[in-house]
Design an enzyme around this catalytic site. Sequence first.
Site, PDB file in Angstrom:
ATOM      1  N   SER A 281       0.808  -1.219   0.000  1.00 20.86           N
ATOM      2  CA  SER A 281       0.000   0.000   0.000  1.00 20.86           C
ATOM      3  C   SER A 281       0.840   1.268   0.000  1.00 20.86           C
ATOM      4  O   SER A 281       0.419   2.288  -0.554  1.00 20.86           O
ATOM      5  CB  SER A 281      -0.950   0.000   1.207  1.00 20.86           C
ATOM      6  OG  SER A 281      -1.825  -1.092   1.159  1.00 20.86           O
ATOM      7  N   HIS A 346       0.032   3.292   4.634  1.00 20.47           N
ATOM      8  CA  HIS A 346      -0.808   3.976   3.646  1.00 20.47           C
ATOM      9  C   HIS A 346      -0.566   5.484   3.683  1.00 20.47           C
ATOM     10  O   HIS A 346      -0.419   6.137   2.636  1.00 20.47           O
ATOM     11  CB  HIS A 346      -2.292   3.705   3.926  1.00 20.47           C
ATOM     12  CG  HIS A 346      -2.672   2.257   3.866  1.00 20.47           C
ATOM     13  ND1 HIS A 346      -2.277   1.337   4.805  1.00 20.47           N
ATOM     14  CD2 HIS A 346      -3.450   1.580   2.978  1.00 20.47           C
ATOM     15  CE1 HIS A 346      -2.776   0.152   4.514  1.00 20.47           C
ATOM     16  NE2 HIS A 346      -3.500   0.266   3.408  1.00 20.47           N
TER      17      HIS A 346
END
Length: 407
Positions: A281, A346
């Site tokens: 991610s 993220h």
Amino acid sequence: MTAGIREVPVNSSPAVAANAEGEEIEVLESTDVLPVAMEDQWKSLFDKYDPENSGFISTERCRDLLAAHGSELDPHKLEVLLALTNGNADGKICYQDFVNLMSSKRSNSFRRAILQGSRQLRGCSLRDEVGLGLSQRLVRHVAYETLPREIDRKWYFDSYTYCPPPLLILAITIAEIAVFMYYGFQLDRFVLQVSSPQFLKSPFPYHPQLRAQAWRFLSYSFMHTGIEHLGLNMAMQLLVGVPLEMVHGALRIGLVYVCGVLAGSLAASITDMTAPVVGSSGGVYALVSAHLANVVMNWSGMKCQFKLFRMAMALVCMSVEFGRAVWLRFYPPAFPPCPNPSFVAHLGGVVVGLTLGVVVLQNYEQRLQEQSLFWIFFCVYTLFVLCAVFWNVFAYNLLDVRLPPPP
């Protein structure tokens, strides 16, 4: 002479090769020279329009030259050369500029000269052209997906040769699938693999107890918590990463991707010190965030179809994947006291995409090392990496952090 000019569209000049790889545009200095045979051909043609042997020809004569010999050039490149000629503020072009133009060597002055010129590019847009093959339509589609200016789209369309092909993102995706399938069969589960006691014993995931194994700060991107995690990341990685690689090249896109992956694990090691990290991610969010920011910043110039709807769908996918990661982080772990993987990677990827990534994607036609903003963000990123390394070396002991046992 005609044979020499006909070689121009197929000749792979450094600038064309640079465009095909998404690398920086060739900047030509006075010391750059062409092979002797080609130099003689250009000199002979130039002298016909420079009877005074002054080393310069007026922009009017250059336009006449292009009108006489422009049929041998790619039509989109001819548009750019004519626009640059009309945008020349000095009213004349020297021999080296002429060679650069006729050799399809594009310098950083192209965009600036065209914007300063009073003439607008004429002719139909690239989208209106008919009779294109499948590969040409794909290149045109990618150009409209990623580039905000018509002149860049046309230049890219004529220059792109699929050599080298966009293999970096594809190779990373295949490697992630292979790792996932291997551990899926080994752990006998494909959904929420993280719930298996053997999951973190792999040499790939980042674990705070094993942070001395430096490769884990990057290799964690090949492991995923389950098929739902891999599926969302893979979809965004392919749909956004492959077109960006086709335009900007493997080196630039690889730089953004790797910086996002590394920033993700380092950010997690600072802000979520007890949690492991898995998933790609960080790199995926760096690419997607940079692309979305580039679209927003060039909204009027981006001509991709349904851009508002597609941007909304991209944000929904990112939000769903991030929400899944946050839920999993605070869900009771299957094997306490080790918590579930962190979601901070993220956020690290998003920060890289909105800073370093945006600069990389905005400078399609220029060398990155000549952009002061690129060096500012790169230095800030390097400083962050150094501080994170010192944090990992000293802070855990100084703060007496109680880490979960090693897997």
